[in-house]
Design a protein around this motif. Structure first.
Motif, PDB file in Angstrom:
ATOM      1  N   ARG A 228       0.818  -1.222   0.000  1.00  0.00           N
ATOM      2  CA  ARG A 228       0.000   0.000   0.000  1.00  0.00           C
ATOM      3  C   ARG A 228       0.846   1.263   0.000  1.00  0.00           C
ATOM      4  O   ARG A 228       0.508   2.234  -0.689  1.00  0.00           O
ATOM      5  N   ASP A 229       1.934   1.278   0.744  1.00  0.00           N
ATOM      6  CA  ASP A 229       2.809   2.453   0.721  1.00  0.00           C
ATOM      7  C   ASP A 229       3.440   2.623  -0.659  1.00  0.00           C
ATOM      8  O   ASP A 229       3.664   3.755  -1.116  1.00  0.00           O
ATOM      9  N   THR A 230       3.712   1.505  -1.340  1.00  0.00           N
ATOM     10  CA  THR A 230       4.231   1.569  -2.700  1.00  0.00           C
ATOM     11  C   THR A 230       3.194   2.181  -3.632  1.00  0.00           C
ATOM     12  O   THR A 230       3.519   3.017  -4.481  1.00  0.00           O
ATOM     13  N   VAL A 231       1.931   1.776  -3.489  1.00  0.00           N
ATOM     14  CA  VAL A 231       0.849   2.357  -4.293  1.00  0.00           C
ATOM     15  C   VAL A 231       0.746   3.854  -4.039  1.00  0.00           C
ATOM     16  O   VAL A 231       0.609   4.652  -4.976  1.00  0.00           O
ATOM     17  N   PHE A 232       0.844   4.252  -2.770  1.00  0.00           N
ATOM     18  CA  PHE A 232       0.747   5.685  -2.472  1.00  0.00           C
ATOM     19  C   PHE A 232       1.933   6.447  -3.055  1.00  0.00           C
ATOM     20  O   PHE A 232       1.785   7.590  -3.491  1.00  0.00           O
ATOM     21  N   ARG A 233       3.099   5.803  -3.103  1.00  0.00           N
ATOM     22  CA  ARG A 233       4.253   6.449  -3.740  1.00  0.00           C
ATOM     23  C   ARG A 233       3.984   6.670  -5.231  1.00  0.00           C
ATOM     24  O   ARG A 233       4.357   7.709  -5.786  1.00  0.00           O
ATOM     25  N   LEU A 234       3.323   5.714  -5.883  1.00  0.00           N
ATOM     26  CA  LEU A 234       2.934   5.904  -7.282  1.00  0.00           C
ATOM     27  C   LEU A 234       2.010   7.114  -7.419  1.00  0.00           C
ATOM     28  O   LEU A 234       2.144   7.908  -8.349  1.00  0.00           O
ATOM     29  N   LEU A 235       1.070   7.251  -6.489  1.00  0.00           N
ATOM     30  CA  LEU A 235       0.157   8.395  -6.524  1.00  0.00           C
ATOM     31  C   LEU A 235       0.927   9.704  -6.368  1.00  0.00           C
ATOM     32  O   LEU A 235       0.617  10.704  -7.024  1.00  0.00           O
ATOM     33  N   GLU A 236       1.954   9.702  -5.506  1.00  0.00           N
ATOM     34  CA  GLU A 236       2.778  10.902  -5.328  1.00  0.00           C
ATOM     35  C   GLU A 236       3.502  11.280  -6.617  1.00  0.00           C
ATOM     36  O   GLU A 236       3.643  12.458  -6.935  1.00  0.00           O
ATOM     37  N   ILE A 237       3.950  10.282  -7.348  1.00  0.00           N
ATOM     38  CA  ILE A 237       4.648  10.555  -8.604  1.00  0.00           C
ATOM     39  C   ILE A 237       3.664  11.077  -9.653  1.00  0.00           C
ATOM     40  O   ILE A 237       3.961  12.003 -10.401  1.00  0.00           O
ATOM     41  N   ILE A 238       2.462  10.499  -9.697  1.00  0.00           N
ATOM     42  CA  ILE A 238       1.465  10.912 -10.687  1.00  0.00           C
ATOM     43  C   ILE A 238       0.914  12.303 -10.365  1.00  0.00           C
ATOM     44  O   ILE A 238       0.821  13.168 -11.235  1.00  0.00           O
ATOM     45  N   PHE A 239       0.556  12.537  -9.105  1.00  0.00           N
ATOM     46  CA  PHE A 239      -0.140  13.765  -8.726  1.00  0.00           C
ATOM     47  C   PHE A 239       0.794  14.824  -8.129  1.00  0.00           C
ATOM     48  O   PHE A 239       0.331  15.917  -7.804  1.00  0.00           O
ATOM     49  N   THR A 240       2.060  14.520  -7.993  1.00  0.00           N
ATOM     50  CA  THR A 240       3.131  15.324  -7.389  1.00  0.00           C
ATOM     51  C   THR A 240       3.089  15.243  -5.862  1.00  0.00           C
ATOM     52  O   THR A 240       2.017  15.089  -5.262  1.00  0.00           O
ATOM     53  N   GLU A 241       4.269  15.358  -5.274  1.00  0.00           N
ATOM     54  CA  GLU A 241       4.375  15.298  -3.811  1.00  0.00           C
ATOM     55  C   GLU A 241       3.678  16.483  -3.158  1.00  0.00           C
ATOM     56  O   GLU A 241       3.205  16.386  -2.025  1.00  0.00           O
ATOM     57  N   GLU A 242       3.629  17.617  -3.869  1.00  0.00           N
ATOM     58  CA  GLU A 242       2.959  18.804  -3.304  1.00  0.00           C
ATOM     59  C   GLU A 242       1.462  18.579  -3.139  1.00  0.00           C
ATOM     60  O   GLU A 242       0.833  19.173  -2.257  1.00  0.00           O
ATOM     61  N   CYS A 243       0.890  17.729  -3.987  1.00  0.00           N
ATOM     62  CA  CYS A 243      -0.562  17.494  -3.953  1.00  0.00           C
ATOM     63  C   CYS A 243      -0.930  16.199  -3.234  1.00  0.00           C
ATOM     64  O   CYS A 243      -2.094  15.786  -3.251  1.00  0.00           O
ATOM     65  N   CYS A 244       0.049  15.554  -2.613  1.00  0.00           N
ATOM     66  CA  CYS A 244      -0.200  14.360  -1.810  1.00  0.00           C
ATOM     67  C   CYS A 244       0.423  14.576  -0.432  1.00  0.00           C
ATOM     68  O   CYS A 244       1.410  15.296  -0.305  1.00  0.00           O
ATOM     69  N   GLY A 245      -0.143  13.973   0.572  1.00  0.00           N
ATOM     70  CA  GLY A 245       0.407  14.139   1.911  1.00  0.00           C
ATOM     71  C   GLY A 245      -0.158  13.107   2.860  1.00  0.00           C
ATOM     72  O   GLY A 245      -0.940  12.240   2.467  1.00  0.00           O
TER      73      GLY A 245
END
Length: 202
Positions: free
Chosen positions: A45-62
């Protein structure tokens, strides 16, 4: 990875991929449900969330802090598209506060040392719990209609075990394959862009 996130259910895997593609194409639809993931450790799950950070940018994920899930301060929600609620914060989650944060177009923004204000809601949650009851209660009815806000997904297989099963490999070779994938693929922006393009096209 996505197949393991949903416990091997191919139909559900496609639904979650469509959901990620949809949130990329229609980020303004804040009423798309929050993901409520129940799983054992090592699912990815943390790996999936890392993918989301790459797609949506770290600024838009937290990640939601303890103060946010308990309803004290929630300044880190401002401007986010995806917000992770980890297992440790899941344990102290105030479910009524979660409902307040996901109930409308606006939310009550409370920054430390500032007066609370109404702010536009742009985020949805990715909740993670290590039990099999999930974070949110699915009532199935009633005036509050809690169940429309959550997309529950379950898995009881580690990513390593799934690779062993899918590839028919012993644990050592499966572990080496997983390590190679982690090094060369899962944070590779080109590979992620290809995958994202495929699921958007689907």
């Amino acid at each position: 990875l996505m197949e393991n996130l949903v416990g091997g259910d191919i139909f559900y895997k496609e639904q979650i991929e469509k959901y990620i593609a949809y949130s990329r194409e229609k980020p303004e639809d804040i009423f798309a449900p929050n993901i409520d993931s129940s799983a054992k450790g090592g699912v990815g799950r943390d790996t999936v969330f890392r993918l989301l950070e790459i797609i949506f940018t770290e600024e838009c994920c937290g990640e939601a802090k303890k103060e946010t899930v308990q309803g004290t301060h929630n300044g880190e929600l401002w401007g986010k598209v995806w917000v992770k609620i980890s297992e440790s914060n899941n344990r102290v989650m105030d479910i009524n506060e979660l409902k307040n944060l996901t109930g409308g177009h606006n939310f009550r923004l409370r920054r430390m040392g500032e007066n609370a204000t109404q702010a536009p809601r742009t985020f949805r949650f990715f909740m993670m719990s290590n039990n099999y009851e999930g974070t949110a209660r699915l009532t199935g009815g009633g005036s509050t209609a809690e169940d429309r806000r959550w997309e529950p997904i379950f898995s009881n297989t580690s990513l390593l075990d799934r690779i062993m099963k899918l590839k028919d490999l012993p644990v050592k070779e499966a572990s080496e394959l997983l390590n190679e994938w982690q090094q060369n693929v899962y944070q590779n922006e080109t590979e992620i862009a290809i995958w994202l393009g495929n699921i958007i096209e689907k």
